[in-house]
Write a protein that holds these residues in place. Sequence first.
Motif, mmCIF file in Angstrom:
data_model
loop_
_atom_site.group_PDB
_atom_site.id
_atom_site.type_symbol
_atom_site.label_atom_id
_atom_site.label_comp_id
_atom_site.label_asym_id
_atom_site.label_seq_id
_atom_site.Cartn_x
_atom_site.Cartn_y
_atom_site.Cartn_z
ATOM 1 N N ARG A 231 0.556 -1.198 -0.435
ATOM 2 C CA ARG A 231 0.148 -0.202 -0.219
ATOM 3 C C ARG A 231 0.708 1.252 -0.270
ATOM 4 N N ALA A 232 2.159 0.978 0.238
ATOM 5 C CA ALA A 232 3.419 2.380 0.656
ATOM 6 C C ALA A 232 3.793 2.858 -0.695
ATOM 7 N N LEU A 233 4.032 1.943 -1.044
ATOM 8 C CA LEU A 233 4.307 1.275 -2.687
ATOM 9 C C LEU A 233 4.148 1.580 -4.373
ATOM 10 N N ARG A 234 4.698 2.349 -4.859
ATOM 11 C CA ARG A 234 4.521 2.928 -6.001
ATOM 12 C C ARG A 234 4.408 2.091 -7.517
ATOM 13 N N ASP A 235 3.823 1.861 -8.145
ATOM 14 C CA ASP A 235 4.125 1.075 -9.032
ATOM 15 C C ASP A 235 4.943 1.200 -9.872
ATOM 16 N N THR A 236 5.874 1.825 -9.826
ATOM 17 C CA THR A 236 7.725 1.563 -10.247
ATOM 18 C C THR A 236 8.414 0.745 -9.607
ATOM 19 N N ASP A 237 7.675 0.704 -7.824
ATOM 20 C CA ASP A 237 9.154 -0.510 -7.083
ATOM 21 C C ASP A 237 8.792 -1.571 -6.868
ATOM 22 N N PHE A 238 9.956 -2.036 -6.273
ATOM 23 C CA PHE A 238 9.505 -3.181 -5.994
ATOM 24 C C PHE A 238 10.256 -4.076 -4.554
ATOM 25 N N PRO A 239 9.211 -4.849 -4.483
ATOM 26 C CA PRO A 239 9.839 -5.346 -2.433
ATOM 27 C C PRO A 239 10.160 -6.327 -3.256
ATOM 28 N N VAL A 240 11.183 -7.043 -2.214
ATOM 29 C CA VAL A 240 11.602 -8.547 -2.897
ATOM 30 C C VAL A 240 12.601 -9.530 -1.090
ATOM 31 N N GLN A 241 11.965 -10.197 -1.042
ATOM 32 C CA GLN A 241 12.155 -10.904 -0.082
ATOM 33 C C GLN A 241 13.848 -11.307 0.202
ATOM 34 N N TYR A 242 14.662 -10.472 1.236
ATOM 35 C CA TYR A 242 15.902 -10.080 1.052
ATOM 36 C C TYR A 242 16.014 -11.499 1.717
ATOM 37 N N SER A 243 15.637 -11.996 2.832
ATOM 38 C CA SER A 243 16.378 -12.679 4.128
ATOM 39 C C SER A 243 15.214 -12.836 4.810
ATOM 40 N N ALA A 244 15.270 -14.062 5.874
ATOM 41 C CA ALA A 244 14.075 -14.444 6.970
ATOM 42 C C ALA A 244 13.527 -13.175 7.386
ATOM 43 N N ASP A 245 14.170 -12.733 7.427
ATOM 44 C CA ASP A 245 13.729 -10.912 8.329
ATOM 45 C C ASP A 245 14.248 -10.065 7.654
ATOM 46 N N ARG A 246 14.601 -9.673 6.281
ATOM 47 C CA ARG A 246 14.634 -8.226 6.085
ATOM 48 C C ARG A 246 13.691 -8.320 5.042
ATOM 49 N N VAL A 247 13.495 -7.585 4.576
ATOM 50 C CA VAL A 247 12.539 -7.260 2.917
ATOM 51 C C VAL A 247 13.705 -5.778 2.928
ATOM 52 N N LEU A 248 14.011 -6.012 1.211
ATOM 53 C CA LEU A 248 14.469 -5.298 0.292
ATOM 54 C C LEU A 248 13.639 -4.606 -0.181
#
Length: 306
Positions: A198-215
């Motif tokens: 809900r916070a990101l824009r269409d041009t942004d990408f969320p990635v599960q970087y590790s078990a406890d970090r989201v990039l």
Amino acid sequence: MKITRAIVVEPKAAGRRKLTDGLERAGLTVQATAEWEPASARAQLVVLGPSVEQPARVARGVREQLPQALVLAAQQTPGRAGFADGVLPLPVSARDLQVRLPELVKLRSLGRGTPPRKARIAPSPEPVRGASDGLLDPFTQFYVFSHFKDFVFVEVKRSRRYGLPLALALVAFDALPVQADRELREQLYGGLALAIRRALRDTDFPVQYSADRVLLLLPHTDLAGAHTVSRRVCERVARSSLSFDEQVLRPTVSVGLAALSPGGEGSFSDLVRQAQRSLETARAAGGNRVEMLAETPGLPSEDEPG
């Protein structure tokens, strides 16, 4: 198979509009309907909305009429949908969908091969779900970094080559007063995924970087813009609460920022190290905040308006 046309099946009018808008932003031509209407169906993608009753039965009907079509289950919270080829997390991220669709088509092809028509009527088989599980984190439904890293590296190289700003954020939960088991982690990261989308824009990408970090990869974004996005994530999480083991928990997250300014020569590894140090600083300062390293100028501090 290139996906250019989609059908949205969702009983609620507001839900149909949101799904249609998201798919159209991803470049698809969309037909929306309150219930499955096979007579008028022509599409390579069918999205079943969260309000569809008996979605497994509807999915079987879709495959009877459109055996080549990809079937996605739109879901507000992360979870499995064994009747579908994959899950479409809500709200829809158009850029994420543009990347994900070719991968899902490829996995569907690998999982099903080219069986005769009658064999395709059955629900999506286990090999497809197993392959998809390797691409997506089970709690957030974000791509796992091992799959998405090539795309991230390309974005950083493109930013350097063309002198475009690019920001990166690492998001992590602050310490909780309880030990998180699988059930609690599912609630925590499901809520975090929703706050991030809900916070990101269409041009942004969320990635599960590790078990406890989201990039969060934020192309064409400087530190000021990354700070704004990251604060939205922090604020959304801080407004939430959940019950666990007879306690009411109010989780918070911290965010560490790094950015590649126009003309900068930093690598992806440099950005991650910088964001990691910024994240550690944020957590050491009490959490529920966004931090950056002092050597990256251009952003107001937490004590300044911004």
